[in-house]
Write an enzyme that holds these catalytic residues in place. Sequence first.
Site, mmCIF file in Angstrom:
data_model
loop_
_atom_site.group_PDB
_atom_site.id
_atom_site.type_symbol
_atom_site.label_atom_id
_atom_site.label_comp_id
_atom_site.label_asym_id
_atom_site.label_seq_id
_atom_site.Cartn_x
_atom_site.Cartn_y
_atom_site.Cartn_z
ATOM 1 N N SER A 14 -3.639 1.267 6.875
ATOM 2 C CA SER A 14 -3.488 0.146 7.816
ATOM 3 C C SER A 14 -3.207 0.654 9.225
ATOM 4 O O SER A 14 -3.805 0.183 10.200
ATOM 5 C CB SER A 14 -2.328 -0.754 7.380
ATOM 6 N N ARG A 18 -5.624 0.578 12.878
ATOM 7 C CA ARG A 18 -5.095 0.032 14.138
ATOM 8 C C ARG A 18 -5.073 1.093 15.229
ATOM 9 O O ARG A 18 -5.351 0.803 16.398
ATOM 10 C CB ARG A 18 -3.692 -0.542 13.887
ATOM 11 N N GLN A 156 -4.205 -9.300 7.803
ATOM 12 C CA GLN A 156 -5.516 -9.151 8.447
ATOM 13 C C GLN A 156 -5.810 -10.352 9.322
ATOM 14 O O GLN A 156 -6.311 -10.212 10.443
ATOM 15 C CB GLN A 156 -6.605 -8.986 7.380
ATOM 16 N N ASP A 303 -0.989 -4.587 -2.239
ATOM 17 C CA ASP A 303 -1.925 -3.534 -2.660
ATOM 18 C C ASP A 303 -1.383 -2.692 -3.818
ATOM 19 O O ASP A 303 -2.114 -1.884 -4.388
ATOM 20 C CB ASP A 303 -2.250 -2.616 -1.472
ATOM 21 N N ARG A 376 -8.408 0.776 -5.931
ATOM 22 C CA ARG A 376 -7.037 0.715 -6.457
ATOM 23 C C ARG A 376 -7.012 0.415 -7.960
ATOM 24 O O ARG A 376 -6.114 0.869 -8.668
ATOM 25 C CB ARG A 376 -6.214 -0.308 -5.676
#
Length: 416
Positions: A14, A18, A156, A303, A376
Amino acid sequence: MKVNGVLNLPGDKSISHRAIMLSSIAKGKSYIRNLNDGADLQSTISVLKACGAKIDNSNKSIIVEGVSLIDPKVNLDCGNSGTTTRLISGLLCSQKLDFVLTGDNSLSLRPMKRIIIPLKKMGCDISSNNNLLPMRINAKGGTQSINYKIPVASAQVKSCILLAALGADKPSIIRENIVTRNHTEVMLNNMGASVSQKDNNIIVKPLKNKLNPIDVTIPSDPSSAAFFAALSVLNNNSELKINNVLLNKTRIGFIDVLKKMNCNISINNNQSNNGEETGDISFRTSKLNSVEVGSKLIPAIIDEIPILAVVAAYSNGTTVFRGVEELKYKECDRLHAIIHNLNAFGINAYEKENSLFIEGGKPKNLSKITTFHDHRIAMAFTILSLTSFGKYRLDNKSCIDISLPNFFNLIDGVSK
Ligand code: S3P
């Protein structure tokens, strides 16, 4: 199986997205080390390059020279990455661009209405395939400020609006029902933007000046660490230390859940890195209890639910995760994928009234893992299969490259 050792993991996915996105529009050169090495980051990099970004990713330390982004001449292929799609949409709107987003089969099934509604309210012209990709967004007319309550718990969506609001006429206000990961807010403030929080309201001011560049080493991804945490707590005589893990509270709900399950965990060497907390975490073999996880905690473990479900399969009693609807809209329908694979390995698991129930015990049958092409799911059930049977079979191994291409080498390095 027995695992022992010390791990250094690739950077948080994440934060990596960014860092690349925001440094692309900053003033001057940014330096980014330990960027996540998964395919999703490659999607973000290639999408930005198609918009004129200057990203030198030929070395381990990535150099991004901020530019004024331009309308891409090609469709922007976001691959498998929901984060790329939703955050890039906001970022490019703030830059008043006109662009088309596409993705792979999985991404083309994921809901985009959640960003289409607020971006349209901000004045963007959007056409899509029934609220799915491909999607064209034209922000040539600029973006207006917004006062918006996000109906789903999604970082998000929040980040998409935050980024679009940087190019708006006036400050915007965003509200979320349940707090989600706040890396966009932290990084924007660190780069000179103004994002403040008052009660439940996040207030973001339009950018007056370009963002300042960054010089960061991205902390280890806690979502990747969670797989090794499970490996060490589930296997006998095991202990793993994972260095420099991101400890942002919106991300480490899995540690709280594991602690509630009676896991043996210690955290040392706490530090602060560009506004984000980090530390070294040690996980040891543990005797596990079942746990009930309330819906408020779900965004902080969103997640990690696949691997927590695997841990729950070895616990004493029935574990419940409440309010798991959002799992259905990930890289695959993870609620279905978790239940399917647990059942295949002989664990009773089912969904009832938006909750996931897992009856702990011991996996009974060695089964081929159905990944649904989801990284995952593949990693979580590899851990289960290795723990119980010392071997695994996957219907798709390469999907793991999305977030952790080195997964198997890392396991080999710590297992005996
Ligand atoms: C992410 C937010 C979460 C998470 C995803 C990464 C992010 O998605 O599942 O892997 O970087 O903002 P949602 O915001 O859709 O819950």
